[in-house]
Enzyme design. Sequence first.
Site, short mmCIF file in Angstrom:
data_model
loop_
_atom_site.label_atom_id
_atom_site.label_comp_id
_atom_site.label_asym_id
_atom_site.label_seq_id
_atom_site.Cartn_x
_atom_site.Cartn_y
_atom_site.Cartn_z
N ASP A 67 0.84 -1.20 0.00
CA ASP A 67 0.00 0.00 0.00
C ASP A 67 0.87 1.25 0.00
O ASP A 67 1.98 1.25 0.54
CB ASP A 67 -0.90 0.04 1.24
CG ASP A 67 -2.00 -1.01 1.21
OD1 ASP A 67 -2.19 -1.65 0.16
OD2 ASP A 67 -2.65 -1.18 2.26
N ARG A 68 0.37 2.32 -0.57
CA ARG A 68 1.13 3.56 -0.67
C ARG A 68 1.77 3.99 0.65
O ARG A 68 2.95 4.35 0.69
CB ARG A 68 0.25 4.66 -1.25
CG ARG A 68 0.96 6.00 -1.37
CD ARG A 68 0.17 7.00 -2.18
NE ARG A 68 0.95 8.22 -2.38
CZ ARG A 68 0.74 9.09 -3.36
NH1 ARG A 68 -0.23 8.90 -4.22
NH2 ARG A 68 1.49 10.17 -3.48
#
Length: 227
Positions: A67-68
């Site tokens: 995830d970012r």
Amino acid sequence: MKTTQTTPDIPIVFEDQHLLIVNKPANMLSQEDHTGDPDVLNLCKEYLARSNPRSGIPFLGLVHRLDRPVSGLMLLAKTGRAAQNLSKQIHDRTIQKTYQAVVEGNPPPNGVLTHHLFKDRDKNMVSVVAADLKKAKEATLSFAKIAESGGLNLLSIHLQTGRPHQIRVQLAEEGYPIWGDYRYGSDQPDGRDIALRAVELILNHPSLGEQMQFEVTAPDEEPWSRF
């Protein structure tokens, strides 16, 4: 440590003719999206093209994603054969990944969590739902508490399944939201960096067959520095 020498820069943990393993910074995309912000895949392709300009456009396979807001070890394949082999290892769950998270709340010393998750793609949000809901996917993880400090807890986490936002949603559902993860219940101020990190990766080399193990340490910054 060697880096991609891109903007932004990415530390390289290991590289040979088959593999590229990097230490993904928090708040960097794994691959490009509608925002146009820098991403690991394209920056690493830029690095490979610059390293060997006569080879043309380099192949680089994204074996898995983070995830970012998540940082840590990220595995990429430099050949199609390596990508196929590593994808099979992930499918067969022979690649072992360990995460660490700093969480709020009061988790027990250890536990196994199983929920059914549903992702709203329009909102990019995942929620815990009833098992019989259409498109719900079962998610399981195990965790152990490593340390406590100032009302926060450091957990070691292993995934038995790989669902979007899985660690973030499951811990939040139990009342242990990840520090800084305002999207899933943290009391920390709105921000994009969260205290979730991929710290260990164990795999079989796609060509040599030898087991390889890689580890990274947490950054010397809040809240990791408390531990």
